[in-house]
Design a protein around this motif. Structure first.
Motif, PDB file in Angstrom:
ATOM      1  N   GLU A  91      12.060  -5.400   6.434  1.00 56.29           N
ATOM      2  CA  GLU A  91      11.737  -6.803   6.211  1.00 56.29           C
ATOM      3  C   GLU A  91      10.354  -7.111   6.765  1.00 56.29           C
ATOM      4  OE1 GLU A  91      13.499 -10.470   8.363  1.00 56.29           O
ATOM      5  OE2 GLU A  91      14.812 -10.131   6.630  1.00 56.29           O
ATOM      6  N   TYR A  92       9.514  -7.718   5.943  1.00 54.31           N
ATOM      7  CA  TYR A  92       8.155  -8.051   6.347  1.00 54.31           C
ATOM      8  C   TYR A  92       7.922  -9.540   6.148  1.00 54.31           C
ATOM      9  CZ  TYR A  92       7.317  -3.020   6.058  1.00 54.31           C
ATOM     10  OH  TYR A  92       7.384  -1.667   6.231  1.00 54.31           O
ATOM     11  N   ARG A  93       7.339 -10.142   7.136  1.00 51.72           N
ATOM     12  CA  ARG A  93       6.971 -11.545   7.013  1.00 51.72           C
ATOM     13  C   ARG A  93       5.609 -11.649   6.332  1.00 51.72           C
ATOM     14  NH1 ARG A  93       3.880 -15.458   9.071  1.00 51.72           N
ATOM     15  NH2 ARG A  93       4.746 -17.551   9.356  1.00 51.72           N
ATOM     16  N   VAL A  94       5.469 -12.566   5.413  1.00 53.89           N
ATOM     17  CA  VAL A  94       4.198 -12.798   4.724  1.00 53.89           C
ATOM     18  C   VAL A  94       3.739 -14.219   5.020  1.00 53.89           C
ATOM     19  CG1 VAL A  94       4.690 -11.144   2.890  1.00 53.89           C
ATOM     20  CG2 VAL A  94       5.398 -13.526   2.622  1.00 53.89           C
ATOM     21  N   PRO A  95       2.431 -14.479   4.936  1.00 50.51           N
ATOM     22  CA  PRO A  95       1.939 -15.826   5.247  1.00 50.51           C
ATOM     23  C   PRO A  95       2.478 -16.867   4.280  1.00 50.51           C
ATOM     24  CG  PRO A  95       0.151 -14.228   5.215  1.00 50.51           C
ATOM     25  CD  PRO A  95       1.345 -13.545   4.638  1.00 50.51           C
ATOM     26  N   ALA A  96       2.749 -18.022   4.812  1.00 51.13           N
ATOM     27  CA  ALA A  96       3.161 -19.146   3.983  1.00 51.13           C
ATOM     28  C   ALA A  96       1.929 -19.863   3.457  1.00 51.13           C
ATOM     29  CB  ALA A  96       4.016 -20.113   4.803  1.00 51.13           C
ATOM     30  N   PRO A  97       2.022 -20.518   2.314  1.00 50.33           N
ATOM     31  CA  PRO A  97       0.853 -21.214   1.751  1.00 50.33           C
ATOM     32  C   PRO A  97       0.242 -22.226   2.707  1.00 50.33           C
ATOM     33  CG  PRO A  97       2.601 -21.068   0.129  1.00 50.33           C
ATOM     34  CD  PRO A  97       3.189 -20.579   1.415  1.00 50.33           C
ATOM     35  N   GLU A  98       1.086 -22.949   3.436  1.00 45.38           N
ATOM     36  CA  GLU A  98       0.534 -23.942   4.359  1.00 45.38           C
ATOM     37  C   GLU A  98      -0.173 -23.290   5.544  1.00 45.38           C
ATOM     38  OE1 GLU A  98       5.033 -23.549   4.978  1.00 45.38           O
ATOM     39  OE2 GLU A  98       3.627 -23.819   3.310  1.00 45.38           O
ATOM     40  N   GLU A  99       0.181 -22.027   5.832  1.00 44.58           N
ATOM     41  CA  GLU A  99      -0.490 -21.325   6.924  1.00 44.58           C
ATOM     42  C   GLU A  99      -1.905 -20.911   6.534  1.00 44.58           C
ATOM     43  OE1 GLU A  99       2.642 -18.895   9.559  1.00 44.58           O
ATOM     44  OE2 GLU A  99       2.681 -18.347   7.441  1.00 44.58           O
ATOM     45  N   VAL A 100      -2.062 -20.384   5.336  1.00 39.38           N
ATOM     46  CA  VAL A 100      -3.374 -19.884   4.936  1.00 39.38           C
ATOM     47  C   VAL A 100      -4.363 -21.019   4.716  1.00 39.38           C
ATOM     48  CG1 VAL A 100      -2.401 -17.802   3.930  1.00 39.38           C
ATOM     49  CG2 VAL A 100      -2.715 -19.808   2.495  1.00 39.38           C
TER      50      VAL A 100
END
Length: 242
Positions: free
Chosen positions: A43-52
């Protein structure tokens, strides 16, 4: 059903991840959480749109601690922004006015740089020309014969012109008198490089470091109202070519 509740941007991001996985033939599954992907069972966490959207893209968008950390590592963008904030603190002005002040200080800092660059331009030019000229002096028949007669002062009868049929034979003849010169010059450069390396180990400042230190001291004298360490770091990290 969970995918239907995602925003269009999240769905577009998910689609790109899936397309990339299909292109590389690596199976990727979307986990129950909208910002986590499953790849090879992990399982890998990816950036959320609000984060970027909140990601800093300029030094001016960083916090004070981040600016401080980067500036002590010699990042000029950070030292410049740190000086901007120091001017804002001392002069009680906004960022735009402080940035204009920094631009003025940068012009002052670069005032004598063309003179300081002269030794480097001389060394660069002489090194390039010396290397270029050495080729015909060793391998070009006409140049070798002229040099042997007019500089080395060899008797024409001692110059085997008829035997110089290839550049190999030309070089074999010219090397008899060019070897001491070129060999000695090469050793001088090697010795100079070795000496400079030991000077740096002993913290004896070479020319460029000395010039940078002088720039820092000069800028501190011209702008005594601001913290000296901040002004000095800005002056030292400022590139000579900006």
């Amino acid at each position: 059903m969970l995918a239907l509740s995602w925003s269009p941007l999240v769905r577009a991001t998910t689609a790109r991840v899936v397309r990339r996985a299909l292109a590389t033939k690596v199976p990727v599954e979307i986990a129950e959480k909208p910002h986590v992907v499953l790849q090879d069972g992990a399982e890998y966490r990816v950036p959320a749109p609000e984060e970027v959207t909140e990601m800093p893209r300029k030094f001016r968008q960083l916090g004070n601690e981040a600016i401080f950390e980067l500036s002590i590592h010699g990042k000029h963008g950070a030292t410049r922004e740190r000086l901007v904030r120091e001017i804002m603190r001392v002069d009680q002005c906004d960022w735009v006015v402080a940035r204009q002040k920094v631009s003025e200080m940068n012009d002052v800092n670069d005032k004598f740089i063309p003179f300081a660059q002269v030794p480097y331009y001389v060394g660069m030019t002489s090194g390039f020309l010396g290397g270029l000229i050495s080729l015909p002096l060793v391998f070009h028949k006409g140049t070798v014969v002229w040099f042997a007669e007019n500089v080395v002062k060899m008797d024409p009868s001692e110059i085997p012109v008829d035997e110089m049929t290839t550049w190999w034979t030309v070089g074999s003849f010219s090397w008899s008198y060019m070897e001491p010169l070129l060999g000695t010059l090469s050793f001088v450069l090697l010795a100079a490089q070795f000496s400079r390396a030991n000077m740096q180990h002993l913290e004896f400042h070479p020319y460029s470091s000395k010039i940078n230190a002088m720039r820092g001291d000069r800028l501190c004298r011209l702008y005594p109202n601001y913290e000296k360490s901040i002004v000095r770091e800005f002056a030292i990290t400022d590139s000579w070519n900006r």
